[in-house]
Design a protein around this motif. Structure first.
Motif, mmCIF file in Angstrom:
data_model
loop_
_atom_site.group_PDB
_atom_site.id
_atom_site.type_symbol
_atom_site.label_atom_id
_atom_site.label_comp_id
_atom_site.label_asym_id
_atom_site.label_seq_id
_atom_site.Cartn_x
_atom_site.Cartn_y
_atom_site.Cartn_z
ATOM 1 N N ASP A 243 0.823 -1.045 -0.085
ATOM 2 C CA ASP A 243 -0.090 -0.059 0.110
ATOM 3 C C ASP A 243 0.892 1.065 0.015
ATOM 4 O OD1 ASP A 243 -1.593 2.075 0.464
ATOM 5 O OD2 ASP A 243 -2.633 1.562 2.239
ATOM 6 N N MET A 244 1.467 1.719 -1.232
ATOM 7 C CA MET A 244 2.282 2.685 -1.198
ATOM 8 C C MET A 244 1.742 4.013 -0.464
ATOM 9 S SD MET A 244 4.690 1.747 -3.068
ATOM 10 C CE MET A 244 5.709 3.332 -3.260
ATOM 11 N N ALA A 245 0.367 4.268 -0.277
ATOM 12 C CA ALA A 245 0.130 5.219 0.213
ATOM 13 C C ALA A 245 0.655 5.593 1.772
ATOM 14 C CB ALA A 245 -1.433 5.517 0.280
ATOM 15 N N SER A 246 0.505 4.178 2.279
ATOM 16 C CA SER A 246 1.203 4.308 3.909
ATOM 17 C C SER A 246 2.544 3.472 4.009
ATOM 18 C CB SER A 246 0.295 3.001 4.580
ATOM 19 O OG SER A 246 0.919 1.786 3.822
ATOM 20 N N LEU A 247 3.398 3.530 2.812
ATOM 21 C CA LEU A 247 4.630 3.246 2.936
ATOM 22 C C LEU A 247 5.650 4.393 2.862
ATOM 23 C CD1 LEU A 247 5.139 -0.180 1.047
ATOM 24 C CD2 LEU A 247 4.728 0.125 3.427
ATOM 25 N N VAL A 248 5.024 5.338 1.930
ATOM 26 C CA VAL A 248 5.955 6.499 1.750
ATOM 27 C C VAL A 248 5.741 7.781 2.575
ATOM 28 C CG1 VAL A 248 5.964 5.940 -0.813
ATOM 29 C CG2 VAL A 248 4.530 7.538 0.225
ATOM 30 N N TYR A 249 6.740 8.762 2.671
ATOM 31 C CA TYR A 249 6.453 9.810 3.606
ATOM 32 C C TYR A 249 6.433 11.072 2.606
ATOM 33 C CZ TYR A 249 8.000 7.285 7.724
ATOM 34 O OH TYR A 249 8.016 6.345 8.693
ATOM 35 N N SER A 250 5.070 11.617 2.638
ATOM 36 C CA SER A 250 5.044 12.588 1.692
ATOM 37 C C SER A 250 5.087 14.028 2.094
ATOM 38 C CB SER A 250 3.347 12.621 1.047
ATOM 39 O OG SER A 250 2.440 12.693 1.894
ATOM 40 N N GLY A 251 5.017 15.134 1.257
ATOM 41 C CA GLY A 251 5.084 16.282 2.037
ATOM 42 C C GLY A 251 6.227 17.193 1.703
ATOM 43 N N GLU A 252 6.589 18.317 1.996
ATOM 44 C CA GLU A 252 7.718 19.222 1.666
ATOM 45 C C GLU A 252 8.851 18.428 2.165
ATOM 46 O OE1 GLU A 252 7.987 21.846 -0.016
ATOM 47 O OE2 GLU A 252 5.808 22.115 -0.562
#
Length: 304
Positions: A243-252
């Protein structure tokens, strides 16, 4: 499941499963008649992991109609993307070797088999850093098929969230010699501050003549988690915990070129689209199919 500061994984789940998927991509590029790279170890490693979805991908037996938003064009774009990415970093190591660098470090090495398949010059030492279970699995699987490293391979079994610089030095890393560093497919899985800390540590361990290569994904800044979660549903339906949405760290986060430049590195970037063109590959218009957007591949050296 959302990421945690102390989470872990094997090669069939979470972040580890993405490493296996990447290796499956390398195997598919290798099998292609006009493949850009040759990785004879990718396929046996993926088979050793034993995730049916990825073995079917390699064997061309995957029913793409069972995947929402995963067309044949998108599959080909993924294969081509893995080809240009792998070739870019293979050539990066070749150029570093030609410049006389005899020490390489592969961070979060996963199922990377460059220590076994690249023609390293005599005297080269390749350090691989990853979680202990990942290092042990790859070492055992490759020994099982009689594979031998083409350089002196030294493994550093530690999570990058630990004191990996100390572990690297304990494994014999020479802080007085130039080093070719590689952080491939890694940064999106690091929080912004951890990305900075990674490059701070690399800089602290490097002397002039060292090189670094990585990629930056601008799309991670305004990452659409809901869309990605929807796209990941088909993988979960096939029994793969990605579930890439929960694996990556998004944002600036800091742009890698700017951050490394401020640390004394002279680095340049090239887009994935341009690499497609340079390698004579079709640039497919996938519209909104790739939520991470354009990838920028980056490499350069420390001039001191």
């Amino acid at each position: 499941m959302p990421r945690a500061h102390d989470d872990n994984w094997d090669l069939a789940s979470s972040v580890g499963a993405t490493a296996t998927m990447v290796a499956a991509g390398r195997a598919m590029v290798t099998k292609a008649p006009d493949g850009l790279i040759t990785d004879p170890f990718a396929e046996p490693l993926v088979r050793a992991v034993g995730v049916e979805l990825f073995t079917k991908m390699m064997d061309g037996e995957l029913d793409l109609e069972s995947f929402e938003n995963f067309s044949p064009d998108r599959m080909q774009a993924m294969i081509d993307g893995m080809g240009v990415r792998t070739k870019y970093f293979d050539e990066y190591f070749a150029n570093a070797a030609d410049a006389g660098v005899r020490q390489a470090v592969i961070l979060a090495s996963g199922l990377d088999a460059r220590a076994y398949r690249l023609p390293w010059p005599d005297g080269t030492v390749v350090y691989e850093i990853d979680q202990p279970q990942v290092i042990e699995f790859k070492t055992t699987a490759l020994a099982g098929i009689g594979a031998e490293p083409t350089a002196t391979r030294r493994t550093v079994a530690i999570d990058l969230r630990g004191d990996w610089p100390a572990a690297l030095r304990e494994a014999g890393f020479d802080t007085t010699q130039p080093t070719a560093w590689l952080a491939e497919g890694l940064l999106i899985y690091l929080p912004p501050e951890a990305q900075d800390r990674l490059f701070d540590n690399i800089t602290a361990l490097s002397v002039p003549g060292s090189t670094v290569a990585t990629e930056f994904v601008p799309g991670i800044i305004d990452f659409d988690a809901d869309k990605v979660r929807e796209m990941s549903g088909s993988f979960r339906d096939h029994g793969v915990d990605i579930d890439m949405a929960s694996l990556v760290y998004s944002g600036e986060r800091n742009h890698v070129v700017d951050y490394l430049g401020a640390k004394g590195w002279n680095v340049d970037g090239i887009t994935r689209t341009e690499l497609f063109r340079q390698n004579g590959l079709q640039v497919r218009d996938l519209a909104d199919d790739d939520p991470l957007g354009e990838i920028i591949f980056i490499s350069g050296g420390l001039t001191g």
